[in-house]
Design a protein around this motif. Structure first.
Motif, short mmCIF file in Angstrom:
data_model
loop_
_atom_site.label_atom_id
_atom_site.label_comp_id
_atom_site.label_asym_id
_atom_site.label_seq_id
_atom_site.Cartn_x
_atom_site.Cartn_y
_atom_site.Cartn_z
N ARG A 73 -114.09 115.59 -17.61
CA ARG A 73 -113.28 116.79 -17.85
C ARG A 73 -112.27 116.44 -18.93
NH1 ARG A 73 -109.16 119.32 -13.36
NH2 ARG A 73 -108.42 121.11 -14.57
N TYR A 74 -112.10 117.32 -19.89
CA TYR A 74 -111.22 117.04 -21.02
C TYR A 74 -109.96 117.90 -20.93
CZ TYR A 74 -115.23 114.55 -22.82
OH TYR A 74 -116.27 113.67 -22.96
N LEU A 75 -108.82 117.25 -21.10
CA LEU A 75 -107.54 117.94 -21.00
C LEU A 75 -106.83 117.87 -22.35
CD1 LEU A 75 -106.36 116.23 -17.66
CD2 LEU A 75 -107.75 118.29 -17.90
N PRO A 76 -106.72 118.97 -23.07
CA PRO A 76 -106.01 118.95 -24.36
C PRO A 76 -104.55 118.54 -24.14
CG PRO A 76 -107.25 120.99 -24.05
CD PRO A 76 -107.25 120.30 -22.73
N VAL A 77 -104.13 117.51 -24.82
CA VAL A 77 -102.82 116.95 -24.53
C VAL A 77 -101.69 117.95 -24.79
CG1 VAL A 77 -102.44 115.95 -26.83
CG2 VAL A 77 -101.44 114.86 -24.80
N GLU A 78 -101.91 118.83 -25.77
CA GLU A 78 -100.84 119.78 -26.07
C GLU A 78 -100.65 120.82 -24.96
OE1 GLU A 78 -104.61 121.28 -28.10
OE2 GLU A 78 -103.56 119.38 -27.83
N SER A 79 -101.60 120.88 -24.02
CA SER A 79 -101.49 121.87 -22.94
C SER A 79 -100.91 121.25 -21.66
CB SER A 79 -102.88 122.45 -22.61
OG SER A 79 -103.68 121.48 -21.94
N ILE A 80 -100.63 119.94 -21.70
CA ILE A 80 -100.21 119.25 -20.47
C ILE A 80 -98.69 119.19 -20.38
CG2 ILE A 80 -100.33 117.12 -19.14
CD1 ILE A 80 -102.92 116.48 -20.64
N LYS A 81 -98.18 119.72 -19.30
CA LYS A 81 -96.74 119.63 -19.04
C LYS A 81 -96.44 118.34 -18.28
CE LYS A 81 -95.21 122.89 -16.39
NZ LYS A 81 -94.86 124.26 -16.01
N GLU A 82 -97.27 118.05 -17.27
CA GLU A 82 -97.12 116.83 -16.48
C GLU A 82 -98.40 116.64 -15.68
OE1 GLU A 82 -93.92 117.41 -13.70
OE2 GLU A 82 -94.55 119.48 -13.40
N LEU A 83 -98.57 115.45 -15.14
CA LEU A 83 -99.75 115.14 -14.33
C LEU A 83 -99.31 114.74 -12.93
CD1 LEU A 83 -101.73 112.95 -16.89
CD2 LEU A 83 -102.29 115.29 -16.21
N TYR A 84 -100.02 115.27 -11.93
CA TYR A 84 -99.82 114.87 -10.54
C TYR A 84 -101.08 114.13 -10.09
CZ TYR A 84 -95.73 117.93 -10.10
OH TYR A 84 -94.50 118.50 -10.25
N VAL A 85 -100.92 112.89 -9.69
CA VAL A 85 -102.08 112.05 -9.35
C VAL A 85 -102.09 111.80 -7.85
CG1 VAL A 85 -103.23 109.87 -9.74
CG2 VAL A 85 -102.02 111.00 -11.62
N PHE A 86 -103.06 112.38 -7.16
CA PHE A 86 -103.18 112.20 -5.71
C PHE A 86 -104.27 111.20 -5.36
CE2 PHE A 86 -100.97 116.19 -6.12
CZ PHE A 86 -100.09 116.19 -5.05
N GLY A 87 -105.25 111.02 -6.22
CA GLY A 87 -106.32 110.08 -5.95
C GLY A 87 -106.12 108.78 -6.72
N SER A 88 -106.94 107.80 -6.45
CA SER A 88 -106.86 106.53 -7.17
C SER A 88 -107.19 106.76 -8.65
CB SER A 88 -107.86 105.55 -6.55
OG SER A 88 -107.88 104.36 -7.29
N LEU A 89 -106.36 106.21 -9.52
CA LEU A 89 -106.54 106.45 -10.95
C LEU A 89 -106.68 105.14 -11.70
CD1 LEU A 89 -106.50 108.79 -13.08
CD2 LEU A 89 -104.12 108.15 -13.49
N ASP A 90 -107.73 105.05 -12.52
CA ASP A 90 -107.96 103.89 -13.36
C ASP A 90 -107.52 104.26 -14.78
OD1 ASP A 90 -108.82 101.62 -14.56
OD2 ASP A 90 -110.96 102.01 -14.32
N ALA A 91 -106.52 103.55 -15.30
CA ALA A 91 -106.00 103.86 -16.64
C ALA A 91 -105.47 102.57 -17.25
CB ALA A 91 -104.91 104.91 -16.56
N ASN A 92 -105.26 102.57 -18.58
CA ASN A 92 -104.76 101.36 -19.23
C ASN A 92 -103.45 101.65 -19.97
OD1 ASN A 92 -105.48 102.69 -21.59
ND2 ASN A 92 -107.48 101.68 -21.70
N SER A 93 -102.86 100.58 -20.51
CA SER A 93 -101.55 100.72 -21.16
C SER A 93 -101.63 101.61 -22.40
CB SER A 93 -100.99 99.35 -21.54
OG SER A 93 -101.89 98.68 -22.41
N ALA A 94 -102.77 101.63 -23.08
CA ALA A 94 -102.91 102.49 -24.25
C ALA A 94 -102.73 103.96 -23.87
CB ALA A 94 -104.28 102.26 -24.90
N LEU A 95 -103.26 104.29 -22.71
CA LEU A 95 -103.11 105.68 -22.26
C LEU A 95 -101.63 105.98 -22.00
CD1 LEU A 95 -104.34 108.38 -21.13
CD2 LEU A 95 -104.08 107.31 -18.89
#
Length: 334
Positions: free
Chosen positions: A35-57
């Motif tokens: 699923r792709y989320l255009p960054v300009e449309s994001i106000k904030e993110l709520y993470v309820f599940g386990s999330l795999d991400a890196n420092s670049a993100l």
């Protein structure tokens, strides 16, 4: 228009050019459709599940000013990724600190915050008295408790009174909603359905206040009612007290009385009661709708959303600590 995104499924979040790519991962480790989320449309993110991400993100999210809030398996708020403060102003921070350090100024401001919260709680109760709920006695008790704040000598006493007001108020909930008992306030873990909804909604309100503070010159770690502590944004707790009756409690009343949420939407385990994922999605949908509800502001003479009312409260606090205008807490008038 930017909006909040809620990630309930475990998955991997990464940057792809100026877009965020989220790949859900099921319990067997199989990847689902991206699923792709255009960054300009994001106000904030709520993470309820386990999330795999890196420092670049996170570097990218920081550059874009996107806040990320994290919740654990039991839907407890665990923390936030906050981009670098970009609006902090020395003049405001010094004034905010001076207000905190002055016992009299801090006490007066903390009492104003309780005044707003109490008014909004009573507003809810009186509405349901008009619909036949037997709430006159608790209303009288809350009014008496509020009067006693005038002679509270310190913050600790004030917090005790506020706790009694909130407890009396919460005990009214089972007279407002049908089919669910309140019993007592329980959290971490909540022990029944009503307490689960209160805790879940309060966490959303806290993160809302934190986001609005972030977009002002206020320092979120310097508070007046709650004691500033290590690793928490206590000013968000102060502001949330004022808005919980309007935003959280009215959402709960509406969803339960309209049977949008029912007993089957909860699961009770050894570690307490939690919302099922589908029910949590229902709640955040109604939460977002409530935040976008607008009213005609009596001072600004224009329509503002409930969400923007929180930002306006931040501006009022800034004017207060700068001694431009005394803080008058938000009081629902409709």
């Amino acid at each position: 228009m930017k909006k909040s995104y809620y990630l309930f499924n475990p998955g991997r979040l990464s940057r792809q050019n100026n877009t965020l790519k989220f790949v859900p991962i099921d319990e067997e480790g199989k990847e689902g459709q991206a699923r792709y989320l255009p960054v300009e449309s994001i106000k904030e993110l709520y993470v309820f599940g386990s999330l795999d991400a890196n420092s670049a993100l996170y570097n990218f999210l920081g550059q874009q000013g996107i806040v990320v809030h994290f919740f654990n398996y039991y839907e407890y708020y665990t923390g936030s990724f906050m981009p670098r403060d970009y609006l902090l102003a020395g003049k405001v921070q010094i004034a905010q600190t001076k207000t905190y350090l002055s016992a009299n100024k801090r006490l007066a401001l903390a009492r104003r915050l309780i005044e707003g919260a109490t008014h909004n709680m009573l507003k809810n109760l009186r509405y349901y008295v008009g619909r036949g709920a037997p709430l006159q006695n608790p209303i009288t008790q809350i009014e008496a408790l509020w009067q006693s704040t005038a002679t509270a000598p310190d913050i600790e006493t004030l917090m005790g009174i506020e706790g009694n007001i909130r407890q009396t108020y919460y005990e009214c909930f089972e007279h407002i909603v049908s089919d669910f008992a309140f019993e007592k306030r329980s959290k971490r873990p909540p022990e029944n359905e009503l307490n689960t909804l209160i805790s879940f909604g309060n966490m959303l309100c806290y993160t809302l206040c934190l986001r609005q503070i972030f977009h002002t010159q206020l320092n979120p770690t310097i508070s007046f009612l709650h004691e500033p502590g290590m690793r928490r944004y206590s000013l968000a707790l102060d502001l949330a007290e004022v808005f919980k009756p309007l935003l959280v409690d009215r959402t709960i009343f509406s969803m339960l009385n309209k049977k949008i949420l029912q007993a089957s939407d909860f699961r009770t385990e050894l570690r307490g009661c939690t919302l099922r994922p589908a029910a949590a999605k229902k709640f955040v949908t109604h939460w977002e709708e409530r935040l976008q509800t607008t009213i005609q502001h009596r001072t600004l003479k224009r329509k503002v959303s409930y969400e923007h009312l929180v930002r306006l409260e931040c501006y009022k606090l800034i004017k207060h600590v700068l001694e431009i205008q005394d803080y008058k807490p938000f009081k629902a008038w409709w």
